[in-house]
Motif scaffolding. Structure first.
Motif, PDB file in Angstrom:
ATOM      1  N   ARG A 100      57.238 -81.708 -48.178  1.00 24.19           N
ATOM      2  CA  ARG A 100      58.189 -80.297 -48.091  1.00 24.19           C
ATOM      3  C   ARG A 100      57.951 -79.409 -49.051  1.00 24.19           C
ATOM      4  O   ARG A 100      57.692 -79.588 -50.089  1.00 24.19           O
ATOM      5  CB  ARG A 100      59.615 -80.826 -48.178  1.00 24.19           C
ATOM      6  N   GLY A 101      57.643 -78.360 -48.686  1.00 18.11           N
ATOM      7  CA  GLY A 101      57.433 -77.069 -49.216  1.00 18.11           C
ATOM      8  C   GLY A 101      58.534 -76.289 -50.151  1.00 18.11           C
ATOM      9  O   GLY A 101      59.682 -76.734 -49.724  1.00 18.11           O
ATOM     10  N   PHE A 102      58.249 -75.391 -50.883  1.00 21.04           N
ATOM     11  CA  PHE A 102      59.758 -74.810 -51.421  1.00 21.04           C
ATOM     12  C   PHE A 102      60.555 -74.114 -50.336  1.00 21.04           C
ATOM     13  O   PHE A 102      61.523 -74.050 -50.553  1.00 21.04           O
ATOM     14  CB  PHE A 102      58.817 -73.621 -52.462  1.00 21.04           C
ATOM     15  N   GLY A 103      59.936 -73.570 -49.321  1.00 21.31           N
ATOM     16  CA  GLY A 103      60.659 -72.998 -48.022  1.00 21.31           C
ATOM     17  C   GLY A 103      61.771 -73.762 -47.544  1.00 21.31           C
ATOM     18  O   GLY A 103      62.769 -73.505 -47.393  1.00 21.31           O
ATOM     19  N   SER A 104      61.155 -75.036 -47.181  1.00 26.04           N
ATOM     20  CA  SER A 104      61.947 -76.029 -46.730  1.00 26.04           C
ATOM     21  C   SER A 104      63.083 -76.347 -47.526  1.00 26.04           C
ATOM     22  O   SER A 104      64.243 -76.631 -47.192  1.00 26.04           O
ATOM     23  CB  SER A 104      61.305 -77.207 -46.179  1.00 26.04           C
ATOM     24  N   ARG A 105      62.579 -76.691 -48.950  1.00 27.65           N
ATOM     25  CA  ARG A 105      63.847 -77.065 -49.908  1.00 27.65           C
ATOM     26  C   ARG A 105      64.793 -75.895 -49.973  1.00 27.65           C
ATOM     27  O   ARG A 105      66.016 -76.051 -50.231  1.00 27.65           O
ATOM     28  CB  ARG A 105      63.192 -77.374 -51.140  1.00 27.65           C
ATOM     29  N   LEU A 106      64.239 -74.661 -50.034  1.00 30.40           N
ATOM     30  CA  LEU A 106      65.277 -73.273 -50.166  1.00 30.40           C
ATOM     31  C   LEU A 106      66.280 -73.280 -49.040  1.00 30.40           C
ATOM     32  O   LEU A 106      67.582 -73.272 -49.085  1.00 30.40           O
ATOM     33  CB  LEU A 106      64.355 -72.083 -50.053  1.00 30.40           C
ATOM     34  N   ILE A 107      65.820 -73.622 -47.617  1.00 28.31           N
ATOM     35  CA  ILE A 107      66.613 -73.673 -46.526  1.00 28.31           C
ATOM     36  C   ILE A 107      67.659 -74.711 -46.702  1.00 28.31           C
ATOM     37  O   ILE A 107      68.789 -74.570 -46.466  1.00 28.31           O
ATOM     38  CB  ILE A 107      65.894 -73.940 -45.223  1.00 28.31           C
ATOM     39  N   GLU A 108      67.418 -76.016 -46.983  1.00 31.61           N
ATOM     40  CA  GLU A 108      68.425 -77.015 -47.112  1.00 31.61           C
ATOM     41  C   GLU A 108      69.312 -76.921 -48.211  1.00 31.61           C
ATOM     42  O   GLU A 108      70.346 -77.237 -48.101  1.00 31.61           O
ATOM     43  CB  GLU A 108      67.508 -78.355 -47.339  1.00 31.61           C
ATOM     44  N   ARG A 109      68.842 -76.625 -49.489  1.00 28.23           N
ATOM     45  CA  ARG A 109      69.502 -76.449 -50.521  1.00 28.23           C
ATOM     46  C   ARG A 109      70.626 -75.205 -50.329  1.00 28.23           C
ATOM     47  O   ARG A 109      71.870 -75.219 -50.604  1.00 28.23           O
ATOM     48  CB  ARG A 109      68.823 -76.161 -51.794  1.00 28.23           C
ATOM     49  N   SER A 110      70.192 -74.123 -49.604  1.00 25.08           N
ATOM     50  CA  SER A 110      70.927 -73.156 -49.402  1.00 25.08           C
ATOM     51  C   SER A 110      72.210 -73.394 -48.500  1.00 25.08           C
ATOM     52  O   SER A 110      73.169 -73.055 -48.608  1.00 25.08           O
ATOM     53  CB  SER A 110      70.214 -71.892 -49.091  1.00 25.08           C
ATOM     54  N   ALA A 111      71.934 -73.947 -47.425  1.00 22.40           N
ATOM     55  CA  ALA A 111      72.652 -74.414 -46.525  1.00 22.40           C
ATOM     56  C   ALA A 111      73.639 -75.420 -46.896  1.00 22.40           C
ATOM     57  O   ALA A 111      75.088 -75.131 -46.686  1.00 22.40           O
ATOM     58  CB  ALA A 111      72.125 -75.122 -45.354  1.00 22.40           C
ATOM     59  N   ARG A 112      73.128 -76.337 -47.982  1.00 19.61           N
ATOM     60  CA  ARG A 112      74.309 -77.372 -48.598  1.00 19.61           C
ATOM     61  C   ARG A 112      75.298 -76.855 -49.616  1.00 19.61           C
ATOM     62  O   ARG A 112      76.248 -76.888 -49.582  1.00 19.61           O
ATOM     63  CB  ARG A 112      73.549 -78.507 -48.737  1.00 19.61           C
ATOM     64  N   ASP A 113      74.518 -76.113 -50.486  1.00 16.14           N
ATOM     65  CA  ASP A 113      75.042 -75.671 -51.815  1.00 16.14           C
ATOM     66  C   ASP A 113      75.920 -74.396 -51.678  1.00 16.14           C
ATOM     67  O   ASP A 113      77.027 -74.185 -52.283  1.00 16.14           O
ATOM     68  CB  ASP A 113      74.032 -75.555 -53.071  1.00 16.14           C
ATOM     69  N   GLN A 114      75.354 -73.455 -51.009  1.00 16.18           N
ATOM     70  CA  GLN A 114      76.213 -71.959 -50.844  1.00 16.18           C
ATOM     71  C   GLN A 114      76.813 -71.788 -49.605  1.00 16.18           C
ATOM     72  O   GLN A 114      77.607 -71.144 -49.571  1.00 16.18           O
ATOM     73  CB  GLN A 114      74.948 -70.966 -50.940  1.00 16.18           C
ATOM     74  N   LEU A 115      76.593 -72.654 -48.401  1.00 11.83           N
ATOM     75  CA  LEU A 115      77.305 -72.328 -47.167  1.00 11.83           C
ATOM     76  C   LEU A 115      78.048 -73.476 -47.049  1.00 11.83           C
ATOM     77  O   LEU A 115      78.898 -73.604 -45.896  1.00 11.83           O
ATOM     78  CB  LEU A 115      76.325 -72.406 -46.195  1.00 11.83           C
ATOM     79  N   GLY A 116      78.042 -74.715 -47.423  1.00 12.30           N
ATOM     80  CA  GLY A 116      78.902 -75.916 -47.361  1.00 12.30           C
ATOM     81  C   GLY A 116      78.705 -76.480 -45.951  1.00 12.30           C
ATOM     82  O   GLY A 116      79.552 -77.015 -45.473  1.00 12.30           O
ATOM     83  N   GLY A 117      77.345 -76.429 -45.478  1.00 12.05           N
ATOM     84  CA  GLY A 117      77.046 -76.947 -44.488  1.00 12.05           C
ATOM     85  C   GLY A 117      75.777 -77.748 -44.444  1.00 12.05           C
ATOM     86  O   GLY A 117      75.376 -78.631 -45.658  1.00 12.05           O
ATOM     87  N   GLU A 118      74.703 -77.718 -43.544  1.00  9.49           N
ATOM     88  CA  GLU A 118      73.775 -78.403 -43.487  1.00  9.49           C
ATOM     89  C   GLU A 118      72.583 -77.672 -42.515  1.00  9.49           C
ATOM     90  O   GLU A 118      73.026 -77.155 -41.822  1.00  9.49           O
ATOM     91  CB  GLU A 118      73.892 -79.830 -43.216  1.00  9.49           C
ATOM     92  N   ALA A 119      71.204 -78.137 -43.020  1.00  8.82           N
ATOM     93  CA  ALA A 119      70.060 -77.458 -42.234  1.00  8.82           C
ATOM     94  C   ALA A 119      69.274 -78.734 -41.828  1.00  8.82           C
ATOM     95  O   ALA A 119      68.720 -79.504 -42.705  1.00  8.82           O
ATOM     96  CB  ALA A 119      69.508 -76.640 -42.983  1.00  8.82           C
ATOM     97  N   THR A 120      68.828 -79.003 -40.386  1.00  9.33           N
ATOM     98  CA  THR A 120      67.984 -79.813 -40.069  1.00  9.33           C
ATOM     99  C   THR A 120      66.729 -79.315 -39.542  1.00  9.33           C
ATOM    100  O   THR A 120      66.842 -78.497 -38.716  1.00  9.33           O
ATOM    101  CB  THR A 120      68.758 -80.812 -39.107  1.00  9.33           C
ATOM    102  N   VAL A 121      65.521 -80.067 -39.604  1.00  9.16           N
ATOM    103  CA  VAL A 121      64.352 -79.535 -38.909  1.00  9.16           C
ATOM    104  C   VAL A 121      63.937 -80.664 -38.389  1.00  9.16           C
ATOM    105  O   VAL A 121      63.541 -81.820 -38.735  1.00  9.16           O
ATOM    106  CB  VAL A 121      63.280 -79.020 -39.883  1.00  9.16           C
ATOM    107  N   ASP A 122      63.635 -80.506 -36.907  1.00  8.58           N
ATOM    108  CA  ASP A 122      63.128 -81.606 -35.790  1.00  8.58           C
ATOM    109  C   ASP A 122      61.961 -81.180 -35.570  1.00  8.58           C
ATOM    110  O   ASP A 122      61.677 -79.955 -34.721  1.00  8.58           O
ATOM    111  CB  ASP A 122      63.952 -81.766 -34.606  1.00  8.58           C
ATOM    112  N   PHE A 123      60.855 -81.730 -35.982  1.00  6.33           N
ATOM    113  CA  PHE A 123      59.264 -81.586 -35.248  1.00  6.33           C
ATOM    114  C   PHE A 123      59.215 -82.133 -34.105  1.00  6.33           C
ATOM    115  O   PHE A 123      58.582 -83.393 -33.955  1.00  6.33           O
ATOM    116  CB  PHE A 123      58.325 -82.061 -36.399  1.00  6.33           C
ATOM    117  N   LEU A 124      59.495 -81.580 -32.828  1.00  4.11           N
ATOM    118  CA  LEU A 124      59.386 -82.161 -31.551  1.00  4.11           C
ATOM    119  C   LEU A 124      57.937 -81.669 -30.978  1.00  4.11           C
ATOM    120  O   LEU A 124      57.396 -80.855 -31.666  1.00  4.11           O
ATOM    121  CB  LEU A 124      60.476 -81.371 -30.575  1.00  4.11           C
TER     122      LEU A 124
END
Length: 502
Positions: free
Chosen positions: A462-486
């Motif tokens: 995972r690159g910096f962008g993916s980690r930014l998305i996940e951490r921002s959703a978890r830590d700052q939004l109180g939610g979560e972010a998932t990425v599915d490679f279909l």
């Protein structure tokens, strides 16, 4: 239509609040006036009925006294000398001005209480009533007519003198008209009332006020017309003095005379105008006070808003300076870095600046989700505005959520532009969002779906962008972010809790 200023809106609010109250108060005053007018009409009608009873009682007393005189032997036997003493006793109870006459069927005067010389007396006036007495053998009551003895307007009460069941004389009594005037004065409720007694032809023989000016005058047209149609009624009339009255009349079945009473319209409508004036004055004062308060409040709010805008502008200025400083630092920091790394950082910094610009436009009161997404995706829509489709309800965001979601959407779109559906000419993206209300707090779910891009392969790390998305959703939004490679394309889902104020 141009937007109304704050003072105008507050003034309209005060006016819109006060005017219905003033109109209601005026309507209540008009309703009370109608009720008072109805009560006054009823009172006038009750007054004339009461006066009719008093008048009939007085006339019946006269009639009864005359009938007693008609039964005396001296009169029935033609002893007028002895009858004079009895008649003078009868006249004493009515004071000066009364007159007793005796006439035969042809109107020849056989007796007068004023003189013993009957030979010099003129014939009786009003022969019609004498004929009625002889024809009906019952008491009769005259209208106003000119008396033969004193040549003045008089009324008479006349009874038959019977002998062996036949009428031999007409016994006539002409009462002083002051009796009727005194009755009117006593029965008149107050000086605002007009009370009149009319004969069967509508001529006045007693009245208050102005009895001397109106004596012998016929009733006004509207009243006379109503009297000719019905024995009793309430109506609006104009008096002989030219005063508008709320009137009522009733006719005596005994005499045929009519009792009329009326109260001045001005006395009824004066309270209405007084109440309207008081209501308008109080309402106007309250409205003026309200408008003054509204203007002062608007001035205070305008000052506060001006100070708020000044602080916002100062904040914007400092943030822009900070972003410019960050950009200068980035240029120096990434001098030896690759162009790709510098582009990534400048893109993220640009997304942060766009989020700040949007919030600045809304004076940091929040913004709409669709506006936030449109700003974040604007650089990616330049070459193909139809390649990204957005759909979802209106969702207001707090400044905190707007900034974080801007960064997340920017990172997702950047990845799509480098590796996904936006990296070729055929790829397309669908961005949908919805608000989940089943949870204790409303939650936002945002789904990024790609199709038509290059073949999808999951990254090794995972690159910096993916980690930014996940951490921002978890830590700052109180939610979560998932990425599915279909196989058909990447699907990224972001969920977060909306602020309660939203």
């Amino acid at each position: 239509m141009s937007k109304l200023t704050l003072p105008v809106r507050l003034a309209l609010l005060v006016t819109g609040t006060m005017l219905p109250l003033i109109v209601f108060a005026v309507g209540l005053a008009v309703y009370n006036y109608k009720q008072d007018r109805s009560d006054a009409t009823r009172r006038v009608l009750e007054t004339v009925r009461s006066m009719r009873l008093v008048l009939d009682s007085e006339v019946q007393r006269m009639t009864g006294g005359l009938q007693v005189l008609a039964l005396t032997n001296s009169l029935r036997n033609g002893d007028f000398q002895n009858f004079r003493r009895i008649s003078l006793g009868f006249l004493d109870q009515y004071g000066k001005g009364g007159l007793v006459l005796i006439s035969d069927r042809k109107g020849r005067l056989l007796f007068s209480s004023t003189t013993e010389d009957t030979a010099s007396l003129p014939p009786r006036g009003n022969l019609e009533i004498i004929e009625k007495v002889f024809a009906t053998k019952s008491p009769q009551y005259s209208d106003l007519f000119t008396g033969a003895i004193n040549r003045r307007q008089v009324l008479t009460v006349e009874v038959p003198v019977l002998r062996d069941g036949e009428v031999i004389y007409d016994l006539c009594f002409s009462p002083p008209l002051g009796i009727f005037q005194e009755l009117v004065e006593k029965q008149r409720p107050d000086r605002l009332w007009t009370v009149s007694l009319l004969d069967t032809k509508g001529f006045v023989f007693a009245r208050a006020p102005n009895p001397s000016e109106t004596f012998g005058k016929q009733a006004s047209g509207a009243l006379y017309d109503a009297m000719s149609r019905t024995p009793e009624a309430a109506l609006s009339t104009v008096s002989l003095d030219g005063v508008a009255l709320s009137s009522a009349f009733t006719r005596s079945q005994l005499t045929g005379w009519t009792i009329v009473a009326g109260v001045a319209e001005s006395s009824l409508i004066a309270p209405l105008w007084r109440n309207i004036a008081i209501t308008s004055l109080i309402g106007g004062i309250l409205l003026l006070v309200g408008l003054t308060f509204a203007v002062r409040m608007a001035t205070t709010i305008a000052r506060g808003e001006m100070l708020h805008n000044l602080l916002i502008e100062e904040l914007n200025h400092r943030v822009k300076n900070t972003l410019a400083l960050m950009q200068a630092i980035a240029v120096q920091t990434f001098r030896s870095a690759s162009r790709d790394e510098r582009t990534k950082f400048e893109g993220r910094l640009g997304a942060l600046a766009e989020a700040h610009n949007l919030l600045s436009q809304e004076k940091w009161a929040g913004s709409e989700l669709q506006d936030v997404i449109a700003r974040a995706l604007q650089p990616f829509l330049l070459n193909g505005p139809d390649r990204i489709r957005m759909a979802g309800p209106s969702v207001p965001l707090s400044p905190r959520l707007a900034v974080v979601l801007t960064m997340i959407v920017h990172e997702i779109a950047t990845n799509a532009a480098k590796y996904g559906a936006l990296s070729n000419e055929t790829g397309r993206v669908t961005l949908d969002w919805e608000v989940i209300t089943e949870a204790p707090k409303p939650r936002l779910r945002l789904i990024w779906t790609e199709i038509g891009g290059p073949p999808v392969t999951a990254p090794v790390q995972r690159g910096f962008g993916s980690r930014l998305i996940e951490r921002s959703a978890r830590d700052q939004l109180g939610g979560e972010a998932t990425v599915d490679f279909l196989p058909r394309g990447v699907v990224c889902t972001v969920t977060c809790t909306l602020d309660e104020a939203q």
